[in-house]
Design a protein around this motif. Structure first.
Motif, PDB file in Angstrom:
ATOM      1  N   VAL A  39       0.836  -1.206   0.000  1.00 28.55           N
ATOM      2  CA  VAL A  39       0.000   0.000   0.000  1.00 28.55           C
ATOM      3  C   VAL A  39       0.871   1.257   0.000  1.00 28.55           C
ATOM      4  O   VAL A  39       0.571   2.241  -0.698  1.00 28.55           O
ATOM      5  CB  VAL A  39      -0.950  -0.012   1.208  1.00 28.55           C
ATOM      6  N   ALA A  40       1.960   1.233   0.763  1.00 35.21           N
ATOM      7  CA  ALA A  40       2.875   2.378   0.764  1.00 35.21           C
ATOM      8  C   ALA A  40       3.511   2.570  -0.612  1.00 35.21           C
ATOM      9  O   ALA A  40       3.649   3.706  -1.093  1.00 35.21           O
ATOM     10  CB  ALA A  40       3.955   2.175   1.825  1.00 35.21           C
ATOM     11  N   VAL A  41       3.887   1.469  -1.254  1.00 35.13           N
ATOM     12  CA  VAL A  41       4.454   1.551  -2.607  1.00 35.13           C
ATOM     13  C   VAL A  41       3.426   2.108  -3.584  1.00 35.13           C
ATOM     14  O   VAL A  41       3.751   2.925  -4.453  1.00 35.13           O
ATOM     15  CB  VAL A  41       4.943   0.162  -3.060  1.00 35.13           C
ATOM     16  N   LEU A  42       2.175   1.684  -3.445  1.00 34.97           N
ATOM     17  CA  LEU A  42       1.117   2.187  -4.318  1.00 34.97           C
ATOM     18  C   LEU A  42       0.969   3.698  -4.182  1.00 34.97           C
ATOM     19  O   LEU A  42       0.890   4.420  -5.189  1.00 34.97           O
ATOM     20  CB  LEU A  42      -0.203   1.494  -3.982  1.00 34.97           C
ATOM     21  N   GLY A  43       0.934   4.192  -2.956  1.00 37.51           N
ATOM     22  CA  GLY A  43       0.810   5.636  -2.752  1.00 37.51           C
ATOM     23  C   GLY A  43       1.975   6.410  -3.334  1.00 37.51           C
ATOM     24  O   GLY A  43       1.785   7.451  -3.983  1.00 37.51           O
ATOM     25  N   ALA A  44       3.191   5.902  -3.129  1.00 30.35           N
ATOM     26  CA  ALA A  44       4.370   6.586  -3.661  1.00 30.35           C
ATOM     27  C   ALA A  44       4.388   6.565  -5.185  1.00 30.35           C
ATOM     28  O   ALA A  44       4.783   7.547  -5.826  1.00 30.35           O
ATOM     29  CB  ALA A  44       5.641   5.930  -3.107  1.00 30.35           C
ATOM     30  N   ILE A  78       3.035   3.365 -15.709  1.00 29.92           N
ATOM     31  CA  ILE A  78       1.616   3.022 -15.588  1.00 29.92           C
ATOM     32  C   ILE A  78       1.445   1.561 -15.180  1.00 29.92           C
ATOM     33  O   ILE A  78       0.633   1.234 -14.302  1.00 29.92           O
ATOM     34  CB  ILE A  78       0.884   3.312 -16.913  1.00 29.92           C
ATOM     35  N   SER A  79       2.196   0.665 -15.805  1.00 32.65           N
ATOM     36  CA  SER A  79       2.092  -0.748 -15.444  1.00 32.65           C
ATOM     37  C   SER A  79       2.562  -0.992 -14.017  1.00 32.65           C
ATOM     38  O   SER A  79       2.032  -1.868 -13.318  1.00 32.65           O
ATOM     39  CB  SER A  79       2.902  -1.603 -16.422  1.00 32.65           C
ATOM     40  N   ALA A  80       3.540  -0.211 -13.550  1.00 29.29           N
ATOM     41  CA  ALA A  80       4.007  -0.358 -12.170  1.00 29.29           C
ATOM     42  C   ALA A  80       2.918   0.036 -11.178  1.00 29.29           C
ATOM     43  O   ALA A  80       2.706  -0.648 -10.168  1.00 29.29           O
ATOM     44  CB  ALA A  80       5.266   0.480 -11.946  1.00 29.29           C
ATOM     45  N   VAL A  81       2.210   1.125 -11.459  1.00 25.20           N
ATOM     46  CA  VAL A  81       1.169   1.562 -10.523  1.00 25.20           C
ATOM     47  C   VAL A  81      -0.037   0.624 -10.574  1.00 25.20           C
ATOM     48  O   VAL A  81      -0.667   0.353  -9.533  1.00 25.20           O
ATOM     49  CB  VAL A  81       0.755   3.024 -10.811  1.00 25.20           C
ATOM     50  N   VAL A  82      -0.361   0.089 -11.751  1.00 27.27           N
ATOM     51  CA  VAL A  82      -1.467  -0.869 -11.836  1.00 27.27           C
ATOM     52  C   VAL A  82      -1.107  -2.157 -11.108  1.00 27.27           C
ATOM     53  O   VAL A  82      -1.937  -2.748 -10.403  1.00 27.27           O
ATOM     54  CB  VAL A  82      -1.829  -1.149 -13.307  1.00 27.27           C
ATOM     55  N   HIS A  83       0.140  -2.591 -11.250  1.00 20.63           N
ATOM     56  CA  HIS A  83       0.581  -3.790 -10.527  1.00 20.63           C
ATOM     57  C   HIS A  83       0.515  -3.574  -9.018  1.00 20.63           C
ATOM     58  O   HIS A  83       0.072  -4.465  -8.276  1.00 20.63           O
ATOM     59  CB  HIS A  83       1.998  -4.153 -10.932  1.00 20.63           C
ATOM     60  N   ALA A  84       0.944  -2.406  -8.550  1.00 30.27           N
ATOM     61  CA  ALA A  84       0.870  -2.117  -7.119  1.00 30.27           C
ATOM     62  C   ALA A  84      -0.581  -2.074  -6.647  1.00 30.27           C
ATOM     63  O   ALA A  84      -0.899  -2.527  -5.536  1.00 30.27           O
ATOM     64  CB  ALA A  84       1.571  -0.791  -6.818  1.00 30.27           C
ATOM     65  N   LEU A  85      -1.472  -1.542  -7.480  1.00 29.87           N
ATOM     66  CA  LEU A  85      -2.895  -1.510  -7.133  1.00 29.87           C
ATOM     67  C   LEU A  85      -3.459  -2.924  -7.023  1.00 29.87           C
ATOM     68  O   LEU A  85      -4.166  -3.258  -6.059  1.00 29.87           O
ATOM     69  CB  LEU A  85      -3.664  -0.707  -8.178  1.00 29.87           C
ATOM     70  N   LEU A  86      -3.148  -3.766  -7.995  1.00 28.57           N
ATOM     71  CA  LEU A  86      -3.625  -5.150  -7.948  1.00 28.57           C
ATOM     72  C   LEU A  86      -3.020  -5.897  -6.761  1.00 28.57           C
ATOM     73  O   LEU A  86      -3.691  -6.716  -6.125  1.00 28.57           O
ATOM     74  CB  LEU A  86      -3.279  -5.862  -9.258  1.00 28.57           C
ATOM     75  N   GLY A  87      -1.741  -5.618  -6.475  1.00 30.83           N
ATOM     76  CA  GLY A  87      -1.110  -6.252  -5.324  1.00 30.83           C
ATOM     77  C   GLY A  87      -1.753  -5.851  -4.014  1.00 30.83           C
ATOM     78  O   GLY A  87      -1.871  -6.666  -3.088  1.00 30.83           O
ATOM     79  N   SER A  88      -2.192  -4.603  -3.917  1.00 32.29           N
ATOM     80  CA  SER A  88      -2.889  -4.157  -2.708  1.00 32.29           C
ATOM     81  C   SER A  88      -4.259  -4.813  -2.592  1.00 32.29           C
ATOM     82  O   SER A  88      -4.675  -5.226  -1.501  1.00 32.29           O
ATOM     83  CB  SER A  88      -3.047  -2.629  -2.734  1.00 32.29           C
ATOM     84  N   MET A  89      -4.950  -4.930  -3.710  1.00 32.39           N
ATOM     85  CA  MET A  89      -6.287  -5.518  -3.692  1.00 32.39           C
ATOM     86  C   MET A  89      -6.242  -7.004  -3.349  1.00 32.39           C
ATOM     87  O   MET A  89      -7.082  -7.496  -2.584  1.00 32.39           O
ATOM     88  CB  MET A  89      -6.960  -5.303  -5.051  1.00 32.39           C
TER      89      MET A  89
END
Length: 299
Positions: A39-44, A78-89
């Motif tokens: 979640v912290a990675v996603l926010g950053a 963009i793919s990094a932020v989508v991956h972080a979002l999916l990882g959080s979910m």
């Protein structure tokens, strides 16, 4: 007893039936730590994209053509932020179609790393533009990065926490560790090659070893370099110093014993967003400098 008929005692449920109760306590703690990291990675990562939107608009407007490396610049982030979002979910909500979900997330992870490394490849090929042999060598080296990145989706075997639809990390195939190792070797190779080329082009022929050593140190620090060369060298230094450390920790995390590997895997997820951010930063600075000075043609 008389007088106690209307007294009702309500006991608080101290241990409700949540999904983490279906696994050992140590594993549950690691899942929570990993979720916080992701979640912290996603926010950053989201912040990194939003804060540079004005510069991205300038790059698009000033580019004479939308090249493939420019596409990689946007796609990697963009793919990094989508991956972080999916990882959080996947660490917070039930996933009813787990296998395609995790495979898609893993593919985004691989493609982000491959795109970031391609940006670094283009910098090396631009530095050695007059020599075809190094360009071919760098491209072949990048193909190894591409191949190693494809191992990540193949080595993921997701499963559910028993009795739930929550994702449970089952472990990765041993060969997946080749991906960060090959990426680390490629970044090291390109960084050394770029630094050596800049040093050779701007070094002076001197007889004194002491003067030569001083000149070498000043060149590596960028103080004696022209503006463009300084930007290329320092950009590479920043990218390499930021990514090499976190990549080493990621490799160590993947090699940890099974009882502690969950935290290591979550920590390794920091590598790709950081790599995409730093590669994008170097590319962005050079593109804006190119547009302002009209003296460098990277893409």
């Amino acid at each position: 007893m008389p007088g106690f008929e209307n007294i009702h005692i309500e006991l608080d449920v101290l241990n409700p039936d949540v999904y983490l109760n279906h696994i050992p306590q140590l594993e549950a703690q690691q899942i929570e730590i990993g979720r916080n990291i992701v979640v912290a990675v996603l926010g950053a990562t989201i912040w990194d994209i939003l804060v540079y939107i004005p510069d991205d608009i300038r790059i698009v407007k000033r580019s004479s053509r939308f090249s493939f490396v420019t596409f990689c610049y946007f796609f990697s982030r963009i793919s990094a932020v989508v991956h972080a979002l999916l990882g959080s979910m996947e660490r917070a909500i039930p996933i009813y179609h787990l296998y395609p979900y995790v495979i898609f997330s893993s593919c985004l992870l691989s493609l982000s790393a491959i795109s970031s490394s391609y940006i670094f490849l283009q910098r090396a090929q631009a530095i050695y533009a007059e020599r075809k042999s190094p360009q071919k060598f760098f491209f072949i080296s990048w193909l190894f990065v591409f191949g190693a990145g494809c191992l990540i989706p193949l080595g993921v075997h997701p499963s559910y926490i028993p009795g739930t639809y929550y994702y449970r990390y089952p472990g990765l195939a041993t060969y997946v560790i080749a991906a960060p190792l090959v990426l680390l070797l490629f970044d090291t190779l390109v960084f050394i090659a770029i630094s050596y080329k800049i040093y050779k082009e701007h070094s002076m022929d001197v007889d004194s070893m002491e003067v030569q050593r001083t000149s070498w140190i000043r060149l590596l620090s960028g103080r004696k370099l022209p503006l463009i060369s300084k930007a290329v060298l320092r950009g590479g230094q920043q990218y390499y110093s930021a990514t090499v450390g976190i990549t080493v920790f990621a490799v160590i995390g993947l090699c940890l014993p099974k009882n502690f590997r969950l935290v290591g895997v979550a920590f390794s997820l920091v590598v790709i967003p950081l790599s995409a951010s730093m590669a994008g930063r170097v590319f962005r600075n050079l593109k804006l400098l190119e547009a302002d000075s009209s003296t460098l043609n990277i893409v």
